[in-house]
Scaffold this active site. Structure first.
Site, PDB file in Angstrom:
ATOM      1  CB  CYS A   7     102.497  20.289  34.047  1.00  0.00           C
ATOM      2  SG  CYS A   7     103.846  21.332  33.437  1.00  0.00           S
ATOM      3  CG  ASN A  87     103.302  36.679  43.282  1.00  0.00           C
ATOM      4  OD1 ASN A  87     103.425  37.893  43.328  1.00  0.00           O
ATOM      5  ND2 ASN A  87     102.215  36.054  43.716  1.00  0.00           N
ATOM      6  CG  HIS A  98     103.405  25.861  35.122  1.00  0.00           C
ATOM      7  ND1 HIS A  98     103.379  24.643  34.461  1.00  0.00           N
ATOM      8  CD2 HIS A  98     102.816  26.742  34.285  1.00  0.00           C
ATOM      9  CE1 HIS A  98     102.821  24.792  33.273  1.00  0.00           C
ATOM     10  NE2 HIS A  98     102.453  26.059  33.146  1.00  0.00           N
ATOM     11  CG  HIS A 100     101.076  31.208  38.468  1.00  0.00           C
ATOM     12  ND1 HIS A 100     102.210  30.520  38.802  1.00  0.00           N
ATOM     13  CD2 HIS A 100     100.714  31.902  39.584  1.00  0.00           C
ATOM     14  CE1 HIS A 100     102.518  30.760  40.067  1.00  0.00           C
ATOM     15  NE2 HIS A 100     101.625  31.602  40.564  1.00  0.00           N
TER      16      HIS A 100
HETATM   17  P1  AMP Z   1     101.851  31.982  43.667  1.00  0.00           P
HETATM   18  O1  AMP Z   1     101.866  32.000  45.170  1.00  0.00           O
HETATM   19  O2  AMP Z   1     101.976  33.315  43.031  1.00  0.00           O
HETATM   20  O3  AMP Z   1     102.840  30.968  43.142  1.00  0.00           O
HETATM   21  O4  AMP Z   1     100.401  31.499  43.267  1.00  0.00           O
HETATM   22  C1  AMP Z   1      99.995  30.170  43.257  1.00  0.00           C
HETATM   23  C2  AMP Z   1      98.496  30.175  43.291  1.00  0.00           C
HETATM   24  O5  AMP Z   1      98.044  28.887  42.919  1.00  0.00           O
HETATM   25  C3  AMP Z   1      97.894  30.462  44.677  1.00  0.00           C
HETATM   26  O6  AMP Z   1      97.071  31.635  44.595  1.00  0.00           O
HETATM   27  C4  AMP Z   1      97.085  29.217  44.986  1.00  0.00           C
HETATM   28  O7  AMP Z   1      95.878  29.492  45.667  1.00  0.00           O
HETATM   29  C5  AMP Z   1      96.841  28.645  43.601  1.00  0.00           C
HETATM   30  N1  AMP Z   1      96.585  27.216  43.547  1.00  0.00           N
HETATM   31  C6  AMP Z   1      97.286  26.240  44.162  1.00  0.00           C
HETATM   32  N2  AMP Z   1      96.771  25.031  43.856  1.00  0.00           N
HETATM   33  C7  AMP Z   1      95.723  25.256  43.024  1.00  0.00           C
HETATM   34  C8  AMP Z   1      94.774  24.415  42.365  1.00  0.00           C
HETATM   35  N3  AMP Z   1      94.807  23.079  42.486  1.00  0.00           N
HETATM   36  N4  AMP Z   1      93.822  24.996  41.595  1.00  0.00           N
HETATM   37  C9  AMP Z   1      93.780  26.344  41.457  1.00  0.00           C
HETATM   38  N5  AMP Z   1      94.649  27.186  42.041  1.00  0.00           N
HETATM   39  C10 AMP Z   1      95.601  26.655  42.821  1.00  0.00           C
END
Ligand code: AMP
Length: 114
Positions: A7, A87, A98, A100
């Protein structure tokens, strides 16, 4: 949601490498890429995961797929192929609550995933 990382990224409060933006969606590069091309596509409004999607979100979910295809074409991934994955929950390794979608491409990927 006040405490949600994505967010804050959607609101511009935390910087991100923005790839595409629409009225309802934001796409940005994953900070820890696991493929040469690793883009995250999120709805700007807070939805914890696909489990929280409502009937009213039908169009938005379709737009995510269309935006993924647009980015994949922009990045030259249409012919080589790519993966679009969300995931959900502990067994899938969801770490940000959130909704994605990971758009992964630029290398061969195995199936089933680990
Ligand atoms: P998931 O594990 O499927 O919830 O994916 C979360 C993703 O968010 C991971 O691949 C992280 O590398 C990515 N992530 C976490 N913090 C950030 C950030 N500040 N900017 C961009 N990606 C992020």
């Amino acid at each position: 949601m006040n405490d949600c990382l994505f967010c804050k990224i959607a609101a511009g409060e935390i910087p991100s490498s923005r790839v595409e933006e629409t009225e309802t969606l934001l796409a940005f590069d994953d900070v820890n890429p696991v493929a040469p091309s690793h883009v995250l596509i999120i709805p700007k409004k807070h939805i914890g995961s696909c489990l929280e999607l409502a009937e009213d979100d039908r169009v938005m979910v379709g737009e995510i797929h269309l935006l993924a295809a647009k980015i994949a074409k922009q990045r030259g991934l249409a012919d080589s192929g790519f993966r679009l994955v969300t995931n959900t929950g502990p067994n899938a390794g969801q770490s940000v609550f959130h909704l994605h979608y990971h758009l992964l491409g630029g290398r061969g990927m195995s199936w089933p995933p680990g």
